[in-house]
Design an enzyme around this catalytic site. Structure first.
Site, short mmCIF file in Angstrom:
data_model
loop_
_atom_site.label_atom_id
_atom_site.label_comp_id
_atom_site.label_asym_id
_atom_site.label_seq_id
_atom_site.Cartn_x
_atom_site.Cartn_y
_atom_site.Cartn_z
N GLU A 55 61.92 37.93 23.59
CA GLU A 55 61.34 38.09 25.33
C GLU A 55 62.43 37.67 26.02
OE1 GLU A 55 57.59 36.70 22.55
OE2 GLU A 55 59.98 36.52 22.56
N CYS A 80 56.07 32.66 21.75
CA CYS A 80 55.94 31.37 21.21
C CYS A 80 55.60 30.17 22.52
CB CYS A 80 57.21 30.80 20.41
SG CYS A 80 58.59 30.94 21.38
N CYS A 89 58.85 31.10 24.84
CA CYS A 89 59.08 32.40 25.39
C CYS A 89 57.87 32.79 26.39
CB CYS A 89 58.96 33.28 24.45
SG CYS A 89 60.15 33.50 23.17
N ALA A 169 66.45 46.69 -28.40
CA ALA A 169 66.12 45.62 -29.07
C ALA A 169 67.10 44.69 -29.04
CB ALA A 169 65.43 46.14 -30.54
N TRP A 175 72.85 50.89 -18.28
CA TRP A 175 71.76 50.95 -17.06
C TRP A 175 70.63 51.99 -17.34
CZ3 TRP A 175 72.33 47.31 -13.56
CH2 TRP A 175 73.59 46.67 -13.43
N ASP A 205 72.21 37.82 -19.56
CA ASP A 205 72.85 38.87 -18.43
C ASP A 205 73.85 38.18 -17.65
OD1 ASP A 205 71.30 40.75 -19.81
OD2 ASP A 205 70.03 40.74 -18.01
N SER A 227 62.77 25.53 -17.21
CA SER A 227 61.75 24.70 -17.83
C SER A 227 62.65 23.33 -18.20
CB SER A 227 60.91 25.12 -18.77
OG SER A 227 60.16 26.07 -18.00
N GLU A 296 63.49 39.61 -10.33
CA GLU A 296 63.93 40.32 -11.31
C GLU A 296 64.01 39.55 -12.76
OE1 GLU A 296 67.62 42.50 -10.24
OE2 GLU A 296 67.02 42.99 -8.26
#
Length: 363
Positions: A55, A80, A89, A169, A175, A205, A227, A296
């Protein structure tokens, strides 16, 4: 103003909000259109936290302040009413002389939550709310969920073969999906507040967990669920710009201090079956203003997420190849004895990305 014209101007405000898709975090994306005598006199959007809200941005772009007097402000989120890093605003709209405010939706932030609209009404401004609300809500699903439920909006990304395998495995997975799919993933990463993985993925990775894009974005926080605090002090992500947060359920002080010494934020939460309590972990992230989390991870963490039903969307990239029954699967959970116990999903969207399919699944 006709209902059709109102819808057109509100749709414009929503499109403006999307200009800052990758930069407003942790604030919501908001757009504003100022209309007088049926003509747009100014428009704006919130670009980045700490900068002008939509705004105020629109008001600053008026050719002359008098253009706001008697104008209608179309905003994709309730203006707000509280003092944050910028001023309220609704006060700016009142001071400018706006006579009507059309908001797509009420702000879910408890600091606002209808107070902005009430303040405008008390000042004699005509107020309407709810126009194109569903479209406006899609702009800020993470912000809304964090405010309403105290949790971030969570997406988990999987890349698999036609036979549902994510890696050989021996762990080789780069990829399975195409270059087009990997580029698609980077855009999803860029719009996320955090990218989260499990410690096993880090150990196997050594990922960067950043958004590699050619446009301006706020780099997501990197989050590792660990953990037992096995996080290597030499992990690649620790040498990249930005923050790395480690969430654990161990109170091993020496390991914690070692990670903090190389710049990690370490947070201890409760354990559940010897692993990080996922509900507590995501609640803690929401408390740190994390709106959206992009996961991921491997089969173990995704299996645990499936059991908790915390994930809002599963994005599965399916490559046109087969890896065989010895390759690794998507989810790890106990063997089922009855088909009635199977985990079911709903197809929300199916889209081709290069040679692959991207399935968006909900529960």
């Amino acid at each position: 103003m006709s209902a059709a014209a109102d819808a057109i101007f509100m749709a414009r405000a929503i499109r403006l909000a999307a200009n800052a898709w990758y930069t407003t975090d942790p604030n919501p994306r908001v757009g504003c259109v100022l209309v007088k005598d049926g003509e747009v006199v100014a428009e704006g959007w919130h670009v980045r936290a700490g900068q002008a809200h939509a705004e105020v941005d629109a008001l600053a772009k008026l050719a002359h302040p008098d253009q706001a007097v008697g104008a209608t402000a179309y905003v994709s989120l309730e203006p707000c009413s509280h003092q944050g890093r910028t001023g309220p605003c609704c006060d700016a709209l009142i001071a400018a002389g706006v006579s009507r405010v059309v908001a797509a939706m009420q702000d879910p932030n408890p600091l606002v939550a209808g107070r902005g609209l009430a303040k405008l009404q008390a000042a004699g401004v005509q107020v309407e709310c709810g126009l194109l609300q569903a479209e406006a809500e899609r702009l800020n699903r993470g912000f809304i969920k964090r405010m309403v439920k105290g949790l971030p909006y969570i997406r988990s990304k999987l890349a698999m073969s036609l036979d549902g395998r994510t890696a050989l495995a021996n762990g080789q997975s780069q990829w399975i999906s195409s270059a087009e799919s990997r580029s698609d993933v980077q855009r999803f990463r860029a719009e996320s507040s955090a990218i989260l993985t499990g410690i096993d993925t880090v150990l196997e990775d050594d990922p960067s967990l950043n958004a590699r894009v050619d446009f301006d974005c706020i780099q997501p926080v990197r989050v590792v669920l660990d953990s037992k605090l096995r996080m290597p002090l030499t992990a690649r992500m620790l040498n990249l710009p930005g923050e790395t947060w480690v969430i654990t359920c161990t109170d091993d002080a020496p390991k914690r201090q070692a990670l903090e010494a190389v710049g990690c934020t370490v947070q201890q939460v409760a354990a559940q079956a010897g692993r990080v309590d996922l509900q507590q972990a995501f609640a803690w992230l929401a408390g740190r203003q994390i709106n959206t989390v992009w996961v991921e991870a491997g089969a173990i963490l995704n299996g645990a997420l499936l059991a908790t039903d915390l994930v809002d969307e599963w994005l599965v990239y399916v490559a046109p190849c087969a890896l065989g029954d010895q390759a690794r699967g998507v989810f790890a959970f106990p063997a089922l004895q009855n088909l009635s116990d199977r985990q079911s999903f709903n197809f929300a969207q199916v889209r081709q990305v290069g040679p692959d399919l991207r399935l968006t699944l909900t529960r």
